[in-house]
Write an enzyme that holds these catalytic residues in place. Structure first.
Site, PDB file in Angstrom:
ATOM      1  N   ASP A   2      23.532  46.843  52.177  1.00  0.00           N
ATOM      2  CA  ASP A   2      22.269  47.945  52.063  1.00  0.00           C
ATOM      3  C   ASP A   2      21.769  47.720  50.848  1.00  0.00           C
ATOM      4  OD1 ASP A   2      24.613  49.203  51.267  1.00  0.00           O
ATOM      5  OD2 ASP A   2      23.628  51.089  51.503  1.00  0.00           O
TER       6      ASP A   2
ATOM      7  N   ASP B 185      29.246  43.981  41.959  1.00  0.00           N
ATOM      8  CA  ASP B 185      28.331  44.984  42.293  1.00  0.00           C
ATOM      9  C   ASP B 185      28.264  45.765  40.852  1.00  0.00           C
ATOM     10  OD1 ASP B 185      26.572  46.812  43.502  1.00  0.00           O
ATOM     11  OD2 ASP B 185      28.166  48.096  44.297  1.00  0.00           O
TER      12      ASP B 185
ATOM     13  N   HIS C 199      28.046  44.862  48.972  1.00  0.00           N
ATOM     14  CA  HIS C 199      27.386  45.742  49.955  1.00  0.00           C
ATOM     15  C   HIS C 199      26.085  45.202  50.512  1.00  0.00           C
ATOM     16  CE1 HIS C 199      24.284  47.736  47.458  1.00  0.00           C
ATOM     17  NE2 HIS C 199      25.635  47.699  46.401  1.00  0.00           N
TER      18      HIS C 199
ATOM     19  N   GLU D 271      26.327  51.637  51.242  1.00  0.00           N
ATOM     20  CA  GLU D 271      26.996  51.918  49.936  1.00  0.00           C
ATOM     21  C   GLU D 271      26.245  52.743  49.280  1.00  0.00           C
ATOM     22  OE1 GLU D 271      28.181  51.442  45.537  1.00  0.00           O
ATOM     23  OE2 GLU D 271      26.273  51.175  46.654  1.00  0.00           O
ATOM     24  N   GLU D 272      24.854  52.878  49.285  1.00  0.00           N
ATOM     25  CA  GLU D 272      23.947  53.345  48.516  1.00  0.00           C
ATOM     26  C   GLU D 272      23.619  54.902  48.903  1.00  0.00           C
ATOM     27  OE1 GLU D 272      23.116  52.221  45.988  1.00  0.00           O
ATOM     28  OE2 GLU D 272      22.578  50.110  45.999  1.00  0.00           O
TER      29      GLU D 272
HETATM   30 ZN   LIG Z   1      25.434  48.186  44.578  1.00  0.00          ZN
END
Ligand SMILES: [Zn+2]
Length: 382
Positions: free
Chosen positions: A80, A165, A78, A141-142
């Site tokens: 972000d 991740d 991701h 994603e966050e």
């Molecule tokens: Zn992450």
């Protein structure tokens, strides 16, 4: 085979590009440029409009000499980061890279992006045999896996994916729990706390009673629950009329998860049921409204699956004994498993993420990039 200097440069450049969730455009532009030079075919979806961001999910397709002969593979990270992630100044000390201490580092998840970029460069410059690769860089994603949720997986040719991740390179997440998020709004009855407290029902007190009777924390080896946010009240001299509680429950076992959600609801129900007053001959009863939403379903990838075998064998080849583990969930991989793409999470070396103490050992980053290259080579030989 990897070029350590280049890998480090990718990482340093990436973490210095601000990319809070919904503001990933500059990272995407950086990646677009790199990927185009590698001959990738790039598309960006329309997730930006759907989530109010400035960037969509970036998908790059790269054709290798074995395209059509071996199954295509998906790799994903991701773009972000969490807050505070702007103006990151990475510093390296004794092989460990940190932020200057007032921001996060952003190795979550730019270490994954850097490893993928390095892998692609190595494959291309060494003319290694590999099949079709799909590289996906997601947004937001966050803040609830919004990029993954809005991504249309029907455009993918890959049936399996690897999500870079998590923390330890030698651990691969082969499963994650299902989860619910819940919001309870508890209504009491407002009154002046000094003049007529008996004419009120304190929503704070009702909430406290409910929380006190709620099973929480570690429920059992498979199940956890938490009330993480509580909001309400306006002044010390007012009996509070309304309180909002927000929480979550996770379990690897669907039945236990449903039971846990029901137990939390019952604690609230019991607390409001027992909270009432009589005012002017009328009964006033506390009550509540609930919004409970299933976040993602659990997944478990068998050790016999190719998805699992590939990183395990590739790890061995570079001296890493890969350990399967069950993650706490809440990753893009959950969403992709839900959508039918068998997805595992691979660690990159990121540590203490979501804090200003976030750091990563460069050795781990090298291991991660090497692991990916080995996986693709092994896959090419299969
Ligand atoms: Zn992450």
């Amino acid at each position: 085979m990897i070029n350590s200097q280049r890998l480090k440069r990718f990482f340093f450049e990436l973490v210095q590009i601000d990319s809070h969730s919904r503001d990933e455009k500059k990272v995407a532009e950086y990646l677009q440029d790199k990927l185009e030079r590698l001959g990738a075919v790039i598309t960006m979806d329309d997730t930006a409009e759907k989530i109010g961001g400035n960037c969509g999910n970036l998908l790059a397709r790269i054709s290798g000499p074995l395209e059509g002969k071996v199954e295509p593979l998906l790799f994903c990270s991701h773009m972000d980061t969490v807050v505070p992630g702007e103006g990151v100044k990475p510093v390296e000390d004794d092989g460990v890279i940190r932020s200057s201490g007032d921001t996060i580092l952003g190795s979550d998840d730019k270490s994954g992006i850097a490893a993928i970029l390095e892998m692609l460069h190595v494959l291309k410059e060494n003319d290694l045999p590999f099949g079709a690769l799909e590289i996906l860089f997601t947004v937001a994603e966050e803040v609830g896996l919004l990029g993954a949720r809005n991504f249309d997986t029907s455009v993918l040719k890959s049936k399996r994916g690897y999500f870079l991740d998590s923390e330890y390179v030698s651990k691969i997440s082969v499963g994650a729990p299902a989860a619910y998020r819940m919001r309870y709004e508890i209504f009491g009855h407002e009154a002046h706390a000094g003049l007529a407290p008996e004419q009120g029902i304190s929503a704070i007190q009702v909430a406290a009673k409910a929380i006190n009777n709620m099973p929480m924390g570690r429920i059992d080896s498979e199940t956890t629950a938490n009330i993480g946010v509580i909001e309400g009240g306006t002044a010390t001299n007012i009996v509070t009329k309304q309180v909002i509680l927000r929480g979550e429950a996770r379990s690897h076992n669907d039945k236990k998860l449903e039971e846990q959600v029901a137990a939390m609801r019952k604690a609230i129900q019991d607390a409001v049921d027992s909270s009432w007053i009589e005012l002017d001959g009328k009964r006033i009863q506390a009550h509540f409204e609930e919004a409970t939403k299933r976040e993602y379903i659990s997944f478990r990838i068998p050790e016999s699956s190719l998805s699992y075998q590939l990183p395990q064998k590739a790890g061995k080849a570079i001296g890493l004994e890969m350990e399967p583990e069950i993650s706490g969930g809440g990753s893009d991989a959950n969403i992709f498993n839900e959508k039918g793409i068998e997805s595992l999470i691979i660690g990159t070396g990121m540590q203490a993420v979501h804090t200003v103490k976030e750091h990563i050992s460069f050795k781990d980053m090298e291991n991660c990039a090497n692991l990916l290259i080995n996986m693709i080579q092994l896959h090419g030989k299969a």
